[in-house]
Design a protein around this motif. Sequence first.
Motif, short mmCIF file in Angstrom:
data_model
loop_
_atom_site.label_atom_id
_atom_site.label_comp_id
_atom_site.label_asym_id
_atom_site.label_seq_id
_atom_site.Cartn_x
_atom_site.Cartn_y
_atom_site.Cartn_z
N TRP A 1 -11.03 7.33 3.83
CA TRP A 1 -11.63 8.35 4.69
C TRP A 1 -11.79 7.80 6.10
N THR A 2 -11.46 8.66 7.08
CA THR A 2 -11.64 8.30 8.48
C THR A 2 -12.29 9.47 9.22
N ASP A 3 -12.61 9.24 10.48
CA ASP A 3 -13.08 10.32 11.34
C ASP A 3 -11.99 11.38 11.45
N SER A 4 -12.40 12.65 11.44
CA SER A 4 -11.43 13.75 11.35
C SER A 4 -10.62 13.97 12.62
N LYS A 5 -10.98 13.34 13.73
CA LYS A 5 -10.19 13.49 14.95
C LYS A 5 -8.81 12.86 14.75
N ARG A 6 -7.78 13.56 15.24
CA ARG A 6 -6.41 13.12 14.98
C ARG A 6 -6.13 11.73 15.55
N GLY A 7 -6.68 11.41 16.71
CA GLY A 7 -6.46 10.10 17.29
C GLY A 7 -6.91 8.98 16.36
N ASN A 8 -8.09 9.14 15.75
CA ASN A 8 -8.59 8.14 14.82
C ASN A 8 -7.76 8.08 13.55
N VAL A 9 -7.32 9.25 13.07
CA VAL A 9 -6.52 9.29 11.83
C VAL A 9 -5.20 8.54 12.02
N VAL A 10 -4.50 8.81 13.11
CA VAL A 10 -3.20 8.19 13.35
C VAL A 10 -3.34 6.68 13.57
N LYS A 11 -4.33 6.27 14.34
CA LYS A 11 -4.53 4.85 14.61
C LYS A 11 -4.84 4.09 13.33
N THR A 12 -5.73 4.64 12.52
CA THR A 12 -6.11 3.97 11.27
C THR A 12 -4.93 3.91 10.31
N PHE A 13 -4.14 4.98 10.24
CA PHE A 13 -2.97 5.00 9.35
C PHE A 13 -1.99 3.89 9.72
N SER A 14 -1.77 3.71 11.01
CA SER A 14 -0.87 2.66 11.47
C SER A 14 -1.40 1.28 11.09
N GLU A 15 -2.70 1.05 11.23
CA GLU A 15 -3.28 -0.24 10.88
C GLU A 15 -3.19 -0.50 9.39
N VAL A 16 -3.36 0.53 8.58
CA VAL A 16 -3.27 0.36 7.12
C VAL A 16 -1.87 -0.11 6.73
N ALA B 1 0.43 -1.70 8.57
CA ALA B 1 0.73 -3.04 9.06
C ALA B 1 -0.06 -4.11 8.31
N LYS B 2 -1.36 -3.90 8.12
CA LYS B 2 -2.21 -4.94 7.54
C LYS B 2 -1.97 -5.10 6.04
N THR B 3 -1.69 -4.02 5.33
CA THR B 3 -1.39 -4.17 3.91
C THR B 3 -0.08 -4.93 3.71
N GLN B 4 0.91 -4.66 4.56
CA GLN B 4 2.19 -5.38 4.46
C GLN B 4 1.99 -6.88 4.70
N HIS B 5 1.24 -7.23 5.75
CA HIS B 5 1.00 -8.64 6.06
C HIS B 5 0.16 -9.31 4.98
#
Length: 354
Positions: free
Chosen positions: A255-270, A272-276
């Motif tokens: 779950w993230t903040d419902s604003k699209r900017g937060n959703v997209v940023k968090t999705f990208s971090e997930v 990258a960080k899970t892969q590493h």
Amino acid sequence: MLSFLQDPIQNNPNDVRGEIDLNTQSLWQKIDSWLDGFIKNLPNIVIGIVLFILLIFIARWLGSFIKRKLKQRNRSNFGEILGSFTKWIIILLGFFFCLTIVAPSLSFGDLIAGMGVSSVAIGFAFQDILQNWLAGILILTRQPFRIGDEIEINGMKGRVDRIETRATIITTYDGIDIVVPNNDIYTNAVKVITAHDHIRSQYDIGLGYDQPYDEAVKVLRETLESIEGIAQDKPIDILNWDQADSWLTIRVRWWTDSKRGNVVKTFSEVIAKTQHAMDDAGIDLPFPTQVQVRDAHDVKEAQKRKDRKEAQIIKDHEKNENEKPKQDKAKDEYTTKSVDKVSTNQALDKEDRE
């Protein structure tokens, strides 16, 4: 107007047919009677004009008051529409009332009835405009979404910038304004993305069947808990989702903040960080494996092609072996000729020197 033209003629006993003969005395009497009636009705006219001006000021003040009060409740758009509507209704009714004061023979009820008949004709002529206007009033009254909310309507997704009487202005994520008629919004399904504070996202990860499952789940959970944009007071789900040919599909949800900017940023971090994290833990995330089989339905044809290819290779090899002695002989002859030529040149040079 017809009586105005007929009275001077009928009151003239000396009128001759076929000739223009107006009685100017009767005409002046008619004008005099009008002036007398105007002077007699002048107090009503003055009272009606003064009252109408007063009603205009009252209507403006009331409209501004409604706008100000609704703006304090963060409903400025609805305040503008309701305040403007109230102002013009008061002005229109005040005009009819003042008209009955100026002309007592007119009835206020007759004027209202006439306005009703006229409104029907106007309604048919401006049907689409009135539908959008009423839909805008209902949207602002019931508030299915507010200014600043992110919505999706008929495939159009963006942030609500303004709600007007005719249309709603949506600003897309790439900075384009879309004008959507209010009637379309009110009569179609609307997805309000930011209706709640948090929104859930998900991502699928493939885990090889020969990899340690428990350790992979532990690494994924610790990675998601370390990402700042993920709400830690909401559950983080790690679910077995599918058994593919080469891997086990694991679906992670957060779950993230419902604003699209937060959703997209968090999705990208997930991603990258899970892969590493999985690479650091030595856990393999397999790629899709494809095996291409050609002519599997006709083994004999495939064998024939293979034999032809091998025969061609042998033939080319034999040809190269046969041409090799010829090349060596030509090379020796060339070398001998070169040596003889060099000796001859040396001899000539020697004779010249002597």
